[in-house]
Every structure is written in structure tokens, then in C-alpha cells.
Design an enzyme around this catalytic site. Sequence first.
Site, PDB file in Angstrom:
ATOM      1  N   ARG A 198      94.672  33.666  87.861  1.00  0.00           N
ATOM      2  CA  ARG A 198      95.529  33.581  86.536  1.00  0.00           C
ATOM      3  C   ARG A 198      97.028  33.623  86.548  1.00  0.00           C
ATOM      4  NH1 ARG A 198      92.624  36.124  81.625  1.00  0.00           N
ATOM      5  NH2 ARG A 198      90.356  35.719  81.647  1.00  0.00           N
TER       6      ARG A 198
ATOM      7  N   GLU B  53      88.235  41.944  91.731  1.00  0.00           N
ATOM      8  CA  GLU B  53      88.165  40.472  91.336  1.00  0.00           C
ATOM      9  C   GLU B  53      89.605  40.033  90.915  1.00  0.00           C
ATOM     10  OE1 GLU B  53      85.370  39.221  88.073  1.00  0.00           O
ATOM     11  OE2 GLU B  53      86.587  37.394  87.822  1.00  0.00           O
TER      12      GLU B  53
ATOM     13  N   LYS C  53      78.016  35.075  86.535  1.00  0.00           N
ATOM     14  CA  LYS C  53      78.829  35.745  85.443  1.00  0.00           C
ATOM     15  C   LYS C  53      78.249  35.262  84.114  1.00  0.00           C
ATOM     16  CE  LYS C  53      83.280  36.519  86.029  1.00  0.00           C
ATOM     17  NZ  LYS C  53      84.907  36.769  85.597  1.00  0.00           N
TER      18      LYS C  53
HETATM   19  O1  LIG Z   1      89.149  34.977  84.444  1.00  0.00           O
HETATM   20  C1  LIG Z   1      87.903  34.939  84.425  1.00  0.00           C
HETATM   21  O2  LIG Z   1      87.289  34.177  85.356  1.00  0.00           O
HETATM   22  C2  LIG Z   1      87.002  35.391  83.455  1.00  0.00           C
HETATM   23  O3  LIG Z   1      85.824  35.266  83.547  1.00  0.00           O
HETATM   24  C3  LIG Z   1      87.387  36.281  82.056  1.00  0.00           C
HETATM   25  C4  LIG Z   1      87.633  37.729  82.316  1.00  0.00           C
HETATM   26  O4  LIG Z   1      86.441  38.152  83.171  1.00  0.00           O
HETATM   27  C5  LIG Z   1      87.586  38.086  80.854  1.00  0.00           C
HETATM   28  O5  LIG Z   1      88.787  37.830  80.233  1.00  0.00           O
HETATM   29  C6  LIG Z   1      87.532  39.618  80.849  1.00  0.00           C
HETATM   30  O6  LIG Z   1      88.135  40.092  79.801  1.00  0.00           O
HETATM   31  P1  LIG Z   1      88.165  41.692  79.037  1.00  0.00           P
HETATM   32  O7  LIG Z   1      86.979  41.256  77.917  1.00  0.00           O
HETATM   33  O8  LIG Z   1      89.305  42.028  78.555  1.00  0.00           O
HETATM   34  O9  LIG Z   1      87.271  42.383  80.024  1.00  0.00           O
END
Ligand SMILES: O=C(O)C(=O)C[C@H](O)[C@H](O)COP(=O)(O)O
Length: 217
Positions: free
Chosen positions: A45, A41, A129
Site C-alpha cells: 500500500r 505482513e 485470508k
Molecule cells: O491490505 C490488505 O491486503 C488487506 O487484506 C487489508 C487489511 O488486512 C485490512 O485493512 C486490515 O484492517 P484492520 O481492520 O484495520 O485490521
Amino acid sequence: MPNVFERIAAIGVVPVIAIENPAHAVPLADALLAGGLPIAEITFRTAAAAEVIARMAQERPALLVGAGTVLDRISLDIAIKSGAQFGLAPGFDAEIVDHAADAGFPFVPGIMTPSELSAAMRRGAQAVKFFPAGTIGGPEALKSIAAPFAHLGLKFIPTGGVSPGNLQDWLKVPGVAAVGGTWIAKTEDIRAQAWDKIAANARDAVAAINLHRHARA
Ligand SMILES: O=C(O)C(=O)C[C@H](O)[C@H](O)COP(=O)(O)O
């Protein structure tokens, strides 16, 4: 040929990636593939996202490439044009979900409440999600929120706070098709070109998924 949602479910874990340098796209794809994890994915960002998606899609067709953090219609169009095979967002935005449906592009919106889940479902989402999964209340929260919708067959991808230590708990929740998270291919590891480490993380994640599935079989 299984559809994209079936392929994601079969793999069981989605590495969420913020990658800064397009030159790292193919080595990163190779690290994931070497670890037995044929999915990425690539989040919008970073400015490199579209180029990374294009390179991965063109040069490593075995990898199922999704576009993440798709927050507006323009990003969605760019994702499709770059060769992404599916898209995801952290939140639910009806305009984007409809736009993806019009384009015939498999899309996974984010939800954290029953109202958002209901709205996503009404707009035809097949998978959502669950974000930010850990902060909302962990596997117990998802179990409660998903219960009234269970008979509809909607699939969940909990993301946010998922780690090797709690992955098994998430997989036990009915309706969870896959988990997502950044721990497999962290931005700093990609920057450092730590391909062996990323491949090992991928391998460990795949092993954890397989362990869970064999235990249930
Ligand atoms: O960027 C996106 O569209 C998101 O949905 C956010 C990420 O999935 C989370 O930032 C996962 O972060 P971790 O907790 O570090 O695994």
C-alpha cells in the site's frame, strides 16, 4: 523445518503493516521480535514496501516476512525478488494465484464467499485470508462459510475488524490458523517510532493467542 503455513499457524497472529519509511524497517522488525511476534505482513500500500521487505529479510532473518496487498503479477515478482517468504491478497485473483504457484511461492488469497473459497481451493490454496472478516458477519459468518469445506483441511486467516477484544472469538472458529490486523503496528505508531508501544501490542497479542491455546489444551 515446518513450512510457511505451519509457521504462520504456530505464531497465530499476523500484523498487517503499511510502513512509509524504509529506515523504519529494522526498528519495526526489532519491536515485533521483542514482543515475541516473529512475523510481518508488509503491504504494497506504500511505495516503501519492497525496500522494507528487503531490509527486514536481509537484516532480521528470524522474522517471517510476507508481502501483503499483492494485487498484480508485477508486485508478486517484486515481493519474491525482495525476499518475501509468502504473499497475501485481500481478494481472489486466479492469475496471481497461478503465478505464485508457478514460482513456488506460498500465497494466501483473500476470499469472502463460498464461490471464491471453492475457486481458491481448486487452484491449490492451502490457506486463505477471510476479508473483510468483521464486515462480512464476524465469526458466525466464517463458521457457516467454512463448514462445507472443513473436511479439506483448508486454513483461514480472518482479517479486517479483528481486535484484541474479539480475537478470542475468531480463534474459536474451526479452521482458523491465525488472525490478522493492523492494530499491532499502526502506520501512525510506526511514523512516530513508538517501538515500545508496538512491542507491547505484539506481546499482548501473543499472550492472547497463548491463553486461547492453553485453554483448549
Ligand atoms: O491490505 C490488505 O491486503 C488487506 O487484506 C487489508 C487489511 O488486512 C485490512 O485493512 C486490515 O484492517 P484492520 O481492520 O484495520 O485490521
